[in-house]
Motif scaffolding. Structure first.
Motif, PDB file in Angstrom:
ATOM      1  N   GLU A  14      44.523  33.890  91.611  1.00 40.66           N
ATOM      2  CA  GLU A  14      45.871  33.330  91.503  1.00 40.66           C
ATOM      3  C   GLU A  14      45.854  31.809  91.644  1.00 40.66           C
ATOM      4  OE1 GLU A  14      48.913  36.907  92.829  1.00 40.66           O
ATOM      5  OE2 GLU A  14      48.401  35.366  94.315  1.00 40.66           O
ATOM      6  N   SER A  15      45.003  31.303  92.514  1.00 45.34           N
ATOM      7  CA  SER A  15      44.872  29.845  92.639  1.00 45.34           C
ATOM      8  C   SER A  15      44.431  29.234  91.319  1.00 45.34           C
ATOM      9  CB  SER A  15      43.860  29.497  93.731  1.00 45.34           C
ATOM     10  OG  SER A  15      44.246  30.015  94.979  1.00 45.34           O
ATOM     11  N   PHE A  16      43.540  29.939  90.639  1.00 42.73           N
ATOM     12  CA  PHE A  16      43.071  29.469  89.329  1.00 42.73           C
ATOM     13  C   PHE A  16      44.229  29.394  88.336  1.00 42.73           C
ATOM     14  CE2 PHE A  16      41.770  31.234  85.138  1.00 42.73           C
ATOM     15  CZ  PHE A  16      41.204  30.085  84.616  1.00 42.73           C
ATOM     16  N   LEU A  17      45.105  30.393  88.333  1.00 38.44           N
ATOM     17  CA  LEU A  17      46.251  30.370  87.427  1.00 38.44           C
ATOM     18  C   LEU A  17      47.094  29.115  87.656  1.00 38.44           C
ATOM     19  CD1 LEU A  17      47.718  33.994  87.263  1.00 38.44           C
ATOM     20  CD2 LEU A  17      46.159  32.865  85.669  1.00 38.44           C
ATOM     21  N   ILE A  18      47.336  28.800  88.916  1.00 34.23           N
ATOM     22  CA  ILE A  18      48.164  27.639  89.241  1.00 34.23           C
ATOM     23  C   ILE A  18      47.461  26.352  88.815  1.00 34.23           C
ATOM     24  CG2 ILE A  18      49.233  26.367  91.141  1.00 34.23           C
ATOM     25  CD1 ILE A  18      49.416  29.153  92.581  1.00 34.23           C
ATOM     26  N   LYS A  19      46.164  26.320  89.028  1.00 38.09           N
ATOM     27  CA  LYS A  19      45.387  25.149  88.612  1.00 38.09           C
ATOM     28  C   LYS A  19      45.434  24.999  87.099  1.00 38.09           C
ATOM     29  CE  LYS A  19      40.984  22.914  89.700  1.00 38.09           C
ATOM     30  NZ  LYS A  19      39.775  23.006  90.523  1.00 38.09           N
ATOM     31  N   ARG A  20      45.330  26.118  86.410  1.00 36.70           N
ATOM     32  CA  ARG A  20      45.409  26.104  84.944  1.00 36.70           C
ATOM     33  C   ARG A  20      46.762  25.577  84.481  1.00 36.70           C
ATOM     34  NH1 ARG A  20      46.782  25.723  80.532  1.00 36.70           N
ATOM     35  NH2 ARG A  20      46.303  26.960  78.699  1.00 36.70           N
ATOM     36  N   GLU A  61      51.191  34.400  78.457  1.00 35.77           N
ATOM     37  CA  GLU A  61      49.971  33.582  78.353  1.00 35.77           C
ATOM     38  C   GLU A  61      49.117  33.706  79.613  1.00 35.77           C
ATOM     39  OE1 GLU A  61      48.645  28.863  78.309  1.00 35.77           O
ATOM     40  OE2 GLU A  61      50.761  29.408  78.109  1.00 35.77           O
ATOM     41  N   PHE A  62      49.780  33.678  80.763  1.00 31.35           N
ATOM     42  CA  PHE A  62      49.035  33.717  82.016  1.00 31.35           C
ATOM     43  C   PHE A  62      48.655  35.142  82.408  1.00 31.35           C
ATOM     44  CE2 PHE A  62      50.939  29.562  82.071  1.00 31.35           C
ATOM     45  CZ  PHE A  62      49.910  28.769  82.559  1.00 31.35           C
ATOM     46  N   GLN A  63      49.425  36.112  81.968  1.00 33.00           N
ATOM     47  CA  GLN A  63      49.009  37.504  82.145  1.00 33.00           C
ATOM     48  C   GLN A  63      47.687  37.749  81.430  1.00 33.00           C
ATOM     49  OE1 GLN A  63      52.240  39.833  80.579  1.00 33.00           O
ATOM     50  NE2 GLN A  63      53.542  39.592  82.404  1.00 33.00           N
ATOM     51  N   ASP A  64      47.596  37.253  80.185  1.00 34.72           N
ATOM     52  CA  ASP A  64      46.352  37.419  79.417  1.00 34.72           C
ATOM     53  C   ASP A  64      45.198  36.674  80.075  1.00 34.72           C
ATOM     54  OD1 ASP A  64      47.672  38.964  77.584  1.00 34.72           O
ATOM     55  OD2 ASP A  64      47.926  37.357  76.098  1.00 34.72           O
ATOM     56  N   LEU A  65      45.451  35.451  80.527  1.00 34.97           N
ATOM     57  CA  LEU A  65      44.394  34.666  81.156  1.00 34.97           C
ATOM     58  C   LEU A  65      43.894  35.344  82.425  1.00 34.97           C
ATOM     59  CD1 LEU A  65      42.682  32.091  81.301  1.00 34.97           C
ATOM     60  CD2 LEU A  65      44.607  30.970  82.461  1.00 34.97           C
TER      61      LEU A  65
END
Length: 785
Positions: free
Chosen positions: A677-683, A756-760
């Motif tokens: 989840e941290s990665f998603l926010i960073k992305r 987009e973020f669900q897929d990522l």
């Protein structure tokens, strides 16, 4: 655009030409000639038949059937990128492998097709010497590379009217496990210069191929550039070069010993189904040397006689060849030299038996690696398959897929294969917790050990990071922020009010990078100007001191004369933790990259801590820059094991290498991802330094290292907890931290609702790559970009 292509076939000459190109690049450009530093081995591989595995291709890990297609695309892309901006319209390039290893017209036509799209005038130049002399030199190289057959093979071939075809007919195909390669084991086809000329003339045109005399003594001399001047018709000379070390031929008796040893070792390896390392094989051969005269080319007069008529025709076409193609006076007919001293190869084999057993690899293990490579292929196919993509994207994915597969096979068989067998620190057993360090007393006016850092939306991680570095001996912090929306400024603002840090707003940054702008401004700050040591790291980086009591004072005591310490990254993956939570980063994440991982370039990146002695005028992301000349002999750089690396790093560079990697005293734990989840926010927010780069699945693959475990930093947890709890006694700070954490949790929930973020998120968690596969993929991304 014009191209002059030197095709050898002598590699020593080709290497000397490349040295001339490099040293005389500026002088050549003044005369309208550009000598690019393209990879000559890769150009050869871009043309070679996929099944023709030579010794060179094997050593470079280029055994794969994908090599030719992938390398051809690499050069096509390279030409398209570099030639439009070339500093001159005449290009010169030297690649002996083109002349010595390409064997059939199809390969040469393939090269022509690759070049003709970009060059409208291509001149092919081969430098040749009389065949008996060339063979005597080639035989030395071949024996040193594992040849098992004597020169009797070539002497018998003189009975064949067609040398080129006859030499190729003797070939039996490669056996890489046994170290058997046709270009080494059998006669060099390229000694037939008439056939060599015809082959190249068919593809490039008779008027575009020339043979020139090879004079190695002249090429080694300080006036070696005279040959370039004459060959290229330059208006003025290029100046002298340092004389190259003289080559002394191997004694004939030594060659007999080595050849016989090669033969018994090959039979031994085949019988026991083992692979003997090439470096060990070479080391054993070197132990067989004895003094004596070299092979006399005159004793190979049947070779000279065989080519005499063809050479006469070549001299007529190229008069300058007369001296180079004149044979030595005939001497006593060649017979293999006596190995002397009652030498028996089997006795030496027995003497080396223990070393061979200890260091050899079972063929079964290599076959298992090959099977693993096939399994990895399926993973790569899944990662890069996208049937819904546009045709252009699908084609790009297909090229990247081939590159990944090829890199994986190459890495498995070269020195770039990652492993964890490096250094003396036991990283998987937790040693006793470090005790609290006594308070540091600073000299009047000193700000001590200072971290300068840049942040953007890092609120949940700040207090732990500050507490950790205070616990190991950092005295002051200067933190810049830009465009924060998660409460980072509130956390830092309260820490500033508490006297723990100094916070600066960097929203109005200028230039290409908010980080570099901040670092430039930092030089004006008293806390930096009065520092003893200056450290630039980010909030996802923790200095892991692995000596003494784990403090900076212990580190400095271990390297008392160092002025600069390179802190090499150790990349830590997400460790199977998907959800953001408010536990210590250093406790949650302990899965990491292997210690030995020279590729891709990001793994061994380093940051620098340096004494504030005025040696450098600029702080950059990874290191100080602009060394003052007066400090040239006063700075001393050391690696994370305390070893001197000044020569490598004093002026530039931000990566450790195989020569200077070290983690025993210090490493920089880099938690680039933290949880999924941290990665998603960073992305979603981008990066502090690289504002124009997106962070997608490729970033995850580069950074999610999870095959090894390092828990050494956890020895700090008790003292970090004490420092953390002490800071968190402040109600305002505690609330600011909690608010920041809740902001990130809410942002994660929001992103989970976006397709987009669900897929990522799904893609990231589905990626299952081991360390070698990850290196191959990441390295391919570097090559594509």
């Amino acid at each position: 655009m014009r191209l002059t292509l030197l095709i050898g076939p002598n590699e020593k000459a080709a290497a000397r030409f490349r040295a001339m190109f490099k040293q005389k690049a500026a002088a050549l450009e003044k005369q309208g000639i550009w000598a690019p530093e393209w990879n000559h081995v890769r150009l050869y591989a871009a043309c070679a038949e996929t099944g023709d595995i030579t010794s060179l291709r094997h050593k470079r890990g280029m055994d794969s059937a994908l090599v030719q297609q992938t390398m051809a695309h690499e050069f096509q892309t390279l030409f398209e990128k570099e030639l439009p901006d070339a500093p001159a319209d005449h290009v010169i390039f030297s690649a002996a492998q083109l002349g010595s290893l390409l064997t059939n017209p199809l390969e040469i036509k393939r090269l022509h097709g690759l070049l003709a799209t970009h060059f409208d005038d291509i001149q092919i130049v081969a430098h040749v010497e009389e065949q008996a002399r060339a063979l005597a030199a080639h035989y030395i190289t071949a024996v040193l590379d594992g040849r098992r057959h004597s020169l009797q093979q070539e002497l018998e071939l003189t009975q064949d009217t067609e040398w080129w075809a006859g030499a190729l007919a003797l070939r039996q195909g490669p056996d890489a496990f046994a170290g058997l390669f046709d270009d080494v084991q059998h006669p060099p086809h390229w000694l037939d210069y008439a056939a060599l000329f015809d082959q190249w003339a068919q593809a490039f045109g008779k008027d575009n191929v020339q043979l020139r005399p090879l004079d190695l003594a002249a090429l080694r001399s300080e006036t070696c550039t005279d040959e370039l001047v004459d060959m290229l018709g330059l208006g003025s000379n290029l100046g002298k070069m340092l004389e190259e070390r003289m080559f002394y031929p191997e004694p004939a008796a030594s060659l007999t010993r080595m050849r016989q040893f090669n033969d018994v070792l090959i039979r031994h390896a085949q019988a026991r189904d083992i692979i003997v390392p090439r470096d060990l094989w070479h080391q054993m051969r070197m132990g067989l040397r004895v003094p004596g005269p070299p092979t006399d080319p005159g004793s190979l007069f049947p070779i000279s006689d065989h080519f005499a008529k063809d050479n006469a025709k070549l001299i007529k076409a190229f008069p300058d060849l007369k001296g180079a193609l004149t044979p030595d006076a005939p001497s006593e007919a060649w017979q293999e030299a006596d190995p002397t001293n009652g030498y028996r190869a089997t006795q030496y084999l027995a003497a080396y038996a223990h070393q061979i057993r200890k260091n050899s690899t079972p063929v079964a293990e290599k076959r298992a690696e090959a099977a693993a490579a096939k399994e990895a292929t399926a993973k790569f196919d899944t990662l890069l398959s996208d049937d819904a993509a546009e045709p252009e994207q699908q084609a790009s994915n297909a090229r990247l897929l081939n590159r990944v597969k090829l890199n994986h096979e190459m890495i498995l068989n070269t020195q770039f294969k990652p492993h964890n067998n490096l250094g003396a620190v036991n990283e998987e057993e937790l040693a006793a917790a470090y005790p609290l360090a006594p308070p540091r007393k600073l000299a009047p006016g000193s700000s001590g050990n200072v971290i300068v850092g840049c942040m953007k939306n890092e609120a949940p991680y700040i207090v732990e990071w500050i507490a950790y570095h205070r616990a190991i001996g950092v005295d002051n912090f200067l933190i810049y922020t830009n465009d924060c929306s998660d409460g980072t400024d509130e956390v830092l603002g309260r820490l500033q009010d508490m006297g723990v840090i100094q916070h600066r707003n960097n929203d109005n940054w200028k230039g290409n990078s908010p980080q570099q702008y901040a670092l430039n401004q930092a030089l004006k700050e008293p806390v930096i100007q009065n520092a003893d040591w200056i450290i630039h790291i980010d909030v996802d980086e923790f200095m892991n001191v692995r000596t003494g009591n784990g403090t900076l004072d212990d580190l400095f005591a271990a390297v008392p004369d160092a002025t600069n310490i390179a802190m090499t990254w150790r990349l830590f993956g997400h460790n199977g933790i998907t959800q953001l939570n408010d536990d210590f980063v250093i406790d949650q994440f302990d899965a990491c990259a292997p210690k030995y991982c020279p590729k891709p370039h990001t793994v061994w990146g380093f940051k620098t801590m340096f004494r504030n002695i005025g040696a450098y005028a600029k702080i950059s992301c990874h290191r100080p820059n602009k060394l003052d000349e007066s400090f040239e002999n006063k700075v001393k750089w050391v690696n994370g094991s305390g070893q001197d690396m000044t020569r490598d790093a004093a002026h530039n560079g931000w990566r450790s290498s195989k020569n200077n990697i070290g983690y025993d005293l210090l490493q920089l734990n880099h938690y680039a991802l933290r949880s999924a989840e941290s990665f998603l926010i960073k992305r979603q927010r981008g990066r502090a330094l690289h504002v124009d780069r997106s962070i997608g699945i490729n970033y995850w693959i580069r950074m999610d290292w999870s095959d090894f475990r390092d828990i050494t930093i956890k020895r700090n947890i008790p003292r970090v907890r004490a420092e953390y709890d002490d800071l968190m006694k402040d109600d305002i700070l505690r609330q600011a931290h909690q608010d920041g954490f809740e902001w990130h949790k809410a942002k994660a929930r929001e992103l989970h609702q976006m397709p987009e973020f669900q897929d990522l998120y799904r893609q990231a968690l589905e990626v299952k790559l081991n360390e070698t596969e990850r290196v191959a993929y990441a390295l391919s991304l570097d090559m594509e970009s």
